[in-house]
Write an enzyme that holds these catalytic residues in place. Structure first.
Site, PDB file in Angstrom:
ATOM      1  N   GLY A 159     -24.612 -22.766  59.323  1.00  7.64           N
ATOM      2  CA  GLY A 159     -24.348 -23.543  58.101  1.00  7.64           C
ATOM      3  C   GLY A 159     -23.043 -24.297  58.278  1.00  7.64           C
ATOM      4  O   GLY A 159     -22.295 -24.538  57.329  1.00  7.64           O
ATOM      5  N   ALA A 160     -22.764 -24.695  59.533  1.00  6.44           N
ATOM      6  CA  ALA A 160     -21.432 -25.199  59.894  1.00  6.44           C
ATOM      7  C   ALA A 160     -21.113 -26.562  59.293  1.00  6.44           C
ATOM      8  O   ALA A 160     -19.942 -26.933  59.210  1.00  6.44           O
ATOM      9  CB  ALA A 160     -21.309 -25.253  61.422  1.00  6.44           C
TER      10      ALA A 160
ATOM     11  N   MET B 293     -18.448 -24.516  53.161  1.00  3.31           N
ATOM     12  CA  MET B 293     -17.900 -23.281  53.729  1.00  3.31           C
ATOM     13  C   MET B 293     -17.823 -23.375  55.252  1.00  3.31           C
ATOM     14  O   MET B 293     -16.863 -22.907  55.862  1.00  3.31           O
ATOM     15  CB  MET B 293     -18.767 -22.081  53.317  1.00  3.31           C
ATOM     16  CG  MET B 293     -18.548 -21.635  51.891  1.00  3.31           C
ATOM     17  SD  MET B 293     -16.857 -21.128  51.586  1.00  3.31           S
ATOM     18  CE  MET B 293     -16.751 -19.705  52.654  1.00  3.31           C
TER      19      MET B 293
ATOM     20  N   THR C  86     -25.803 -16.943  49.165  1.00  4.36           N
ATOM     21  CA  THR C  86     -26.202 -16.363  47.878  1.00  4.36           C
ATOM     22  C   THR C  86     -27.581 -16.881  47.462  1.00  4.36           C
ATOM     23  O   THR C  86     -28.145 -17.760  48.114  1.00  4.36           O
ATOM     24  CB  THR C  86     -25.166 -16.685  46.779  1.00  4.36           C
ATOM     25  OG1 THR C  86     -25.099 -18.105  46.652  1.00  4.36           O
ATOM     26  CG2 THR C  86     -23.812 -16.128  47.113  1.00  4.36           C
TER      27      THR C  86
ATOM     28  N   ALA D 207     -21.844 -10.135  51.442  1.00  6.44           N
ATOM     29  CA  ALA D 207     -21.061  -9.996  50.203  1.00  6.44           C
ATOM     30  C   ALA D 207     -21.236 -11.257  49.366  1.00  6.44           C
ATOM     31  O   ALA D 207     -21.278 -12.368  49.902  1.00  6.44           O
ATOM     32  CB  ALA D 207     -19.584  -9.769  50.509  1.00  6.44           C
TER      33      ALA D 207
ATOM     34  N   ASN E  56     -19.001 -12.258  47.342  1.00  3.17           N
ATOM     35  CA  ASN E  56     -17.668 -12.847  47.206  1.00  3.17           C
ATOM     36  C   ASN E  56     -16.806 -12.310  48.343  1.00  3.17           C
ATOM     37  O   ASN E  56     -16.569 -11.107  48.423  1.00  3.17           O
ATOM     38  CB  ASN E  56     -17.073 -12.455  45.845  1.00  3.17           C
ATOM     39  CG  ASN E  56     -15.759 -13.161  45.579  1.00  3.17           C
ATOM     40  OD1 ASN E  56     -14.924 -13.304  46.468  1.00  3.17           O
ATOM     41  ND2 ASN E  56     -15.577 -13.611  44.361  1.00  3.17           N
TER      42      ASN E  56
ATOM     43  N   HIS F 118     -13.830 -19.677  34.708  1.00  2.00           N
ATOM     44  CA  HIS F 118     -14.140 -20.620  35.791  1.00  2.00           C
ATOM     45  C   HIS F 118     -14.135 -22.044  35.246  1.00  2.00           C
ATOM     46  O   HIS F 118     -14.170 -22.250  34.029  1.00  2.00           O
ATOM     47  CB  HIS F 118     -15.517 -20.325  36.411  1.00  2.00           C
ATOM     48  CG  HIS F 118     -15.541 -19.115  37.293  1.00  2.00           C
ATOM     49  ND1 HIS F 118     -15.784 -17.853  36.816  1.00  2.00           N
ATOM     50  CD2 HIS F 118     -15.327 -18.983  38.628  1.00  2.00           C
ATOM     51  CE1 HIS F 118     -15.733 -16.990  37.822  1.00  2.00           C
ATOM     52  NE2 HIS F 118     -15.460 -17.637  38.936  1.00  2.00           N
TER      53      HIS F 118
ATOM     54  N   LYS G  72     -19.282 -24.761  36.468  1.00  2.00           N
ATOM     55  CA  LYS G  72     -20.025 -23.529  36.805  1.00  2.00           C
ATOM     56  C   LYS G  72     -21.047 -23.223  35.711  1.00  2.00           C
ATOM     57  O   LYS G  72     -20.694 -23.135  34.535  1.00  2.00           O
ATOM     58  CB  LYS G  72     -19.065 -22.352  36.987  1.00  2.00           C
ATOM     59  CG  LYS G  72     -19.765 -21.085  37.460  1.00  2.00           C
ATOM     60  CD  LYS G  72     -18.765 -20.034  37.888  1.00  2.00           C
ATOM     61  CE  LYS G  72     -19.456 -18.755  38.323  1.00  2.00           C
ATOM     62  NZ  LYS G  72     -20.286 -18.930  39.512  1.00  2.00           N
TER      63      LYS G  72
ATOM     64  N   GLY H  64     -21.391 -14.064  39.193  1.00  2.00           N
ATOM     65  CA  GLY H  64     -21.906 -12.990  40.052  1.00  2.00           C
ATOM     66  C   GLY H  64     -20.827 -11.969  40.360  1.00  2.00           C
ATOM     67  O   GLY H  64     -21.100 -10.761  40.447  1.00  2.00           O
ATOM     68  N   THR H  65     -19.602 -12.441  40.501  1.00  2.00           N
ATOM     69  CA  THR H  65     -18.489 -11.524  40.792  1.00  2.00           C
ATOM     70  C   THR H  65     -18.207 -10.617  39.592  1.00  2.00           C
ATOM     71  O   THR H  65     -17.950  -9.415  39.756  1.00  2.00           O
ATOM     72  CB  THR H  65     -17.242 -12.341  41.166  1.00  2.00           C
ATOM     73  OG1 THR H  65     -17.556 -13.131  42.304  1.00  2.00           O
ATOM     74  CG2 THR H  65     -16.063 -11.432  41.474  1.00  2.00           C
TER      75      THR H  65
HETATM   76  P1  NAD Z   1     -23.501 -26.486  51.579  1.00  2.00           P
HETATM   77  O1  NAD Z   1     -24.728 -26.982  50.892  1.00  2.00           O
HETATM   78  O2  NAD Z   1     -22.273 -27.337  51.569  1.00  2.00           O
HETATM   79  O3  NAD Z   1     -23.860 -26.176  53.142  1.00  2.00           O
HETATM   80  C1  NAD Z   1     -25.054 -25.520  53.534  1.00  2.00           C
HETATM   81  C2  NAD Z   1     -25.140 -25.470  55.057  1.00  2.00           C
HETATM   82  O4  NAD Z   1     -26.300 -24.686  55.410  1.00  2.00           O
HETATM   83  C3  NAD Z   1     -25.291 -26.809  55.777  1.00  2.00           C
HETATM   84  O5  NAD Z   1     -24.579 -26.756  57.005  1.00  2.00           O
HETATM   85  C4  NAD Z   1     -26.797 -26.880  56.084  1.00  2.00           C
HETATM   86  O6  NAD Z   1     -27.083 -27.659  57.251  1.00  2.00           O
HETATM   87  C5  NAD Z   1     -27.093 -25.417  56.361  1.00  2.00           C
HETATM   88  N1  NAD Z   1     -28.509 -25.073  56.118  1.00  2.00           N
HETATM   89  C6  NAD Z   1     -29.238 -25.301  55.019  1.00  2.00           C
HETATM   90  N2  NAD Z   1     -30.486 -24.852  55.172  1.00  2.00           N
HETATM   91  C7  NAD Z   1     -30.552 -24.320  56.404  1.00  2.00           C
HETATM   92  C8  NAD Z   1     -31.583 -23.699  57.142  1.00  2.00           C
HETATM   93  N3  NAD Z   1     -32.816 -23.546  56.643  1.00  2.00           N
HETATM   94  N4  NAD Z   1     -31.282 -23.251  58.391  1.00  2.00           N
HETATM   95  C9  NAD Z   1     -30.035 -23.398  58.898  1.00  2.00           C
HETATM   96  N5  NAD Z   1     -29.010 -23.977  58.245  1.00  2.00           N
HETATM   97  C10 NAD Z   1     -29.280 -24.439  57.004  1.00  2.00           C
HETATM   98  O7  NAD Z   1     -23.199 -25.056  50.946  1.00  2.00           O
HETATM   99  P2  NAD Z   1     -21.796 -24.256  50.858  1.00  2.00           P
HETATM  100  O8  NAD Z   1     -21.055 -24.635  49.625  1.00  2.00           O
HETATM  101  O9  NAD Z   1     -21.089 -24.315  52.170  1.00  2.00           O
HETATM  102  O10 NAD Z   1     -22.338 -22.762  50.588  1.00  2.00           O
HETATM  103  C11 NAD Z   1     -23.207 -22.151  51.500  1.00  2.00           C
HETATM  104  C12 NAD Z   1     -23.659 -20.804  50.940  1.00  2.00           C
HETATM  105  O11 NAD Z   1     -22.535 -19.935  50.782  1.00  2.00           O
HETATM  106  C13 NAD Z   1     -24.281 -20.904  49.534  1.00  2.00           C
HETATM  107  O12 NAD Z   1     -25.317 -19.947  49.457  1.00  2.00           O
HETATM  108  C14 NAD Z   1     -23.125 -20.519  48.602  1.00  2.00           C
HETATM  109  O13 NAD Z   1     -23.539 -20.007  47.368  1.00  2.00           O
HETATM  110  C15 NAD Z   1     -22.471 -19.446  49.453  1.00  2.00           C
HETATM  111  N6  NAD Z   1     -21.055 -19.144  49.152  1.00  2.00           N
HETATM  112  C16 NAD Z   1     -20.696 -17.834  49.201  1.00  2.00           C
HETATM  113  C17 NAD Z   1     -19.372 -17.453  49.026  1.00  2.00           C
HETATM  114  C18 NAD Z   1     -19.004 -15.993  49.182  1.00  2.00           C
HETATM  115  O14 NAD Z   1     -17.808 -15.644  49.071  1.00  2.00           O
HETATM  116  N7  NAD Z   1     -19.980 -15.121  49.456  1.00  2.00           N
HETATM  117  C19 NAD Z   1     -18.394 -18.425  48.786  1.00  2.00           C
HETATM  118  C20 NAD Z   1     -18.785 -19.767  48.739  1.00  2.00           C
HETATM  119  C21 NAD Z   1     -20.132 -20.118  48.934  1.00  2.00           C
END
Ligand code: NAD
Length: 240
Positions: free
Chosen positions: A13-14, A18, A94, A116, A118, A148, A152, A158-159
């Site tokens: 998801g690079a 995030m 998430t 996690a 968060n 928030h 939002k 969720g937290t």
């Molecule tokens: P974003 O939409 O900016 O990025 C998503 C990324 O995932 C992109 O690089 C995309 O190419 C990739 N992707 C999408 N579908 C894919 C697939 N089928 N296979 C492979 N790669 C795929 O999203 P974001 O804001 O970076 O958030 C990403 C996730 O992290 C969301 O689920 C968000 O809710 C979660 N998140 C969690 C926390 C935490 O602390 N746990 C914090 C922030 C965000």
């Protein structure tokens, strides 16, 4: 746990928000080395890090820990890759459904997994402190108050619900919730325990979204080299 060689990371998801934060922050960490960045469509100009399309996941080089912040549809691919390579998985994705959660739980039989909702380290520690406080003060009123930004949509957060689960684990009953949506607040959570004549407040305030990426990188450090299992962020932080 110390590693003489840098821990080899795959960022899944690079290209997302995030993912960008993880790549930027990992570049400054001498004990971490990003060996693969994976997204649905890799960018044209890829910089220092080797990029791979998610359709070519099998081509990535050897890695120790995958950090996944993608979408639920991306989870099966990265879980399968980590299992086949015997690598650990840190995931913050998430919106998972029951079958995707079951996939993570099952992977924990074979590899080290940490999911996690968060990744703020302060929230992880807060949840453990809340559990202890609720267990020690079972008869007190308990309220979880969260604030928030106005964009939002879900409430309580969720937290907040996870902190409520920590309250319930401590004392056997749920707290009350209060949600505030105002301005550009990144995220604030207060757990308030109140009795006649006294009040205990445990508060966490996030002011920068980088905390989630920094927490995930710290989780990867602590997970590297650990055995199979579904690990817990707070437990890893409290472990000596
Ligand atoms: P974003 O939409 O900016 O990025 C998503 C990324 O995932 C992109 O690089 C995309 O190419 C990739 N992707 C999408 N579908 C894919 C697939 N089928 N296979 C492979 N790669 C795929 O999203 P974001 O804001 O970076 O958030 C990403 C996730 O992290 C969301 O689920 C968000 O809710 C979660 N998140 C969690 C926390 C935490 O602390 N746990 C914090 C922030 C965000």
């Amino acid at each position: 746990m110390t590693h003489p060689e840098p821990i080899r990371l795959l960022i899944h998801g690079a290209s997302g928000r995030m993912g960008h934060a993880l790549l930027r922050l990992a570049a400054h960490a001498s004990d971490l080395s990003v060996v693969a960045a994976v997204s649905r469509q890799p960018p044209d100009a890829s910089g220092d890090v080797p990029w791979f399309a998610s359709a070519a996941l099998a081509d990535v080089p050897a890695f120790d820990v995958a950090i996944d912040f993608s979408l639920p549809s991306g989870l099966p691919g990265i879980v399968g890759l980590c299992r086949s390579r015997g690598a650990a998985l840190v995931s913050g994705t998430t919106g998972l459904d029951d079958s995707q959660r079951a996939l993570l739980a099952d992977a924990g039989n074979e590899i080290a997994v940490l999911w996690a909702a968060n990744f703020s380290l302060g929230i992880a520690v807060l949840s453990e402190l809340v559990r202890q406080a609720a267990a020690a003060l079972p008869g007190w009123d308990c309220d979880v108050i969260e604030a928030h930004h106005t964009r939002k949509r879900d409430a309580p957060s969720g937290t907040a619900l996870a902190l409520g689960a920590a309250v319930a684990a401590g004392r056997g009953s749920d707290p009350h919730y209060c949600a505030i949506r105002a301005g550009d607040i990144v995220g604030e959570h207060t757990v308030m325990l109140t009795a006649a004549g006294e009040r205990l407040e445990l508060i966490h305030r996030a002011s920068n979204r980088d905390v989630f990426a920094l927490g995930a990188l710290e989780a990867a450090r602590r997970l590297a080299g650990r055995g199979a299992g579904n690990h817990d962020l707070a437990a890893l932080l409290f472990a000596r």
